[in-house]
Design a protein around this motif. Structure first.
Motif, PDB file in Angstrom:
ATOM      1  N   HIS A 219    -103.178  54.477 -23.461  1.00 24.20           N
ATOM      2  CA  HIS A 219    -101.803  54.993 -23.404  1.00 24.20           C
ATOM      3  C   HIS A 219    -100.933  54.125 -22.500  1.00 24.20           C
ATOM      4  N   ALA A 222     -96.844  53.750 -22.926  1.00 26.79           N
ATOM      5  CA  ALA A 222     -95.999  54.807 -22.371  1.00 26.79           C
ATOM      6  C   ALA A 222     -95.836  54.638 -20.864  1.00 26.79           C
ATOM      7  N   ASP A 225     -93.396  51.847 -20.296  1.00 31.23           N
ATOM      8  CA  ASP A 225     -92.037  52.298 -20.599  1.00 31.23           C
ATOM      9  C   ASP A 225     -91.427  52.992 -19.394  1.00 31.23           C
ATOM     10  N   HIS A 238     -90.216  61.608 -18.794  1.00 26.51           N
ATOM     11  CA  HIS A 238     -91.325  60.745 -19.194  1.00 26.51           C
ATOM     12  C   HIS A 238     -92.496  60.869 -18.218  1.00 26.51           C
TER      13      HIS A 238
END
Length: 300
Positions: A219, A222, A225, A238
């Motif tokens: 992951h 993510a 990001d 997030h």
């Protein structure tokens, strides 16, 4: 761009695949490394998640050479080079520098418990002196729950005074945000990486450099990001999503679970293998784990 700044962001501690005889599967390792780097991640092989302390020095050197031969960006690499034996730490660190690695992640010698600060300083200092290369960038690996040998703020201060520019930062896997914040505050320019995605936003706000998390194997995009967008208004949303993901993975035998997920995602059952004393993730629990990950949108 300097070597250390090229490491800012998210680094994945690459899983190490094994063949039927538990030898390192170099080709499969390179495929995963390339996939992770294609997502924009740096790599931190040979740490805890890579089963680094179950790999020999020759195996680690062979994999470093393979990464370089595959044409991957070595400036985005932070291989684990801290060993109990001084000569092993020196050999691995010197080889990483020769290959152009952006830094090395160095555990303290961890067999002898309760070492003095003088002893730990000597271990790091001797390694740095013997490598003897101004290109070396050392990132200290603080993981007291696992190593039982903490890296204190006073030790960091001594090392920074003795080796400015070479001692470049730390990965803090303690889970103690106050300690990470103190490193950021007390040592300007010292690059602090959270060892968990739970603390990405907090560490970035404190002046940190990013995150090195086992879960980046599945992951990482993510996480990256959030590191890139931590100043945006919706960053907290997030972060909350990443915490939900982390909650699914916590409490599991993490390395075995990550390998099980990787086996399912790639269709390559060979990924399930771990080296003793670790054991494979129970096959009967895989479906439940995959469904939980799909339920939070991690897997398609």
């Amino acid at each position: 761009m300097t070597a250390s700044s090229s490491l800012d962001g998210v680094l994945a501690p690459v899983l190490t695949p094994f063949g039927p005889d538990l030898s390192v599967d170099e080709a499969r390792f390179i495929r995963l490394a390339r996939t992770l780097m294609d997502q924009g991640l740096g790599l931190a092989p040979f740490g805890t998640t890579s089963e680094g302390n179950s790999l020999s020095v020759d195996e680690k050197i062979g994999l470093m050479d393979a990464l370089a031969a595959a044409g991957l960006d070595m400036a985005r690499m932070m291989p684990g080079t801290g060993c109990c034996a001084l000569s092993d730490s020196v050999r691995l660190s010197a080889h990483a520098v020769t290959l152009g690695c952006g830094g090395v992640l160095m555990l303290p010698p961890f067999y002898y418990k309760n070492p003095s600060e003088d002893g730990l300083f000597a271990a790091f200092a001797e390694t740095i002196e013997r490598v003897g290369d101004a290109r070396l960038r050392v990132f200290l690996y603080h993981f007291p729950q696992q190593s039982q040998v903490p890296i204190t703020l006073s030790l960091i201060e001594r090392l920074l005074k003795a080796y400015p520019g070479i001692v470049a930062g730390a990965k803090d896997s303690s889970g103690d945000f106050a300690n990470m914040e103190a490193m950021c505050t007390h040592f300007p320019g010292f690059k602090v990486f959270a060892g968990t995605e739970r603390l990405i936003l907090s560490v970035m706000r404190a002046g940190g450099a990013g995150c090195i998390s086992a879960n980046a194997n599945i992951h990482g995009a993510a996480m990256l990001d959030l590191v890139r967008r931590w100043q945006e208004p919706d960053a907290a949303k997030h972060q909350t999503a990443l915490e939900g993901f982390r909650s699914v993975m916590e409490g599991l035998p993490l390395i075995a679970a990550l390998k099980a997920v990787t086996a399912r995602r790639t269709g390559e059952p060979e990924w399930r293998r771990v080296r003793p004393p670790l054991v494979q993730f129970p096959v009967e629990r895989e479906e439940e784990l995959m469904e939980r990950l799909k339920g939070i949108g991690v897997l398609g």
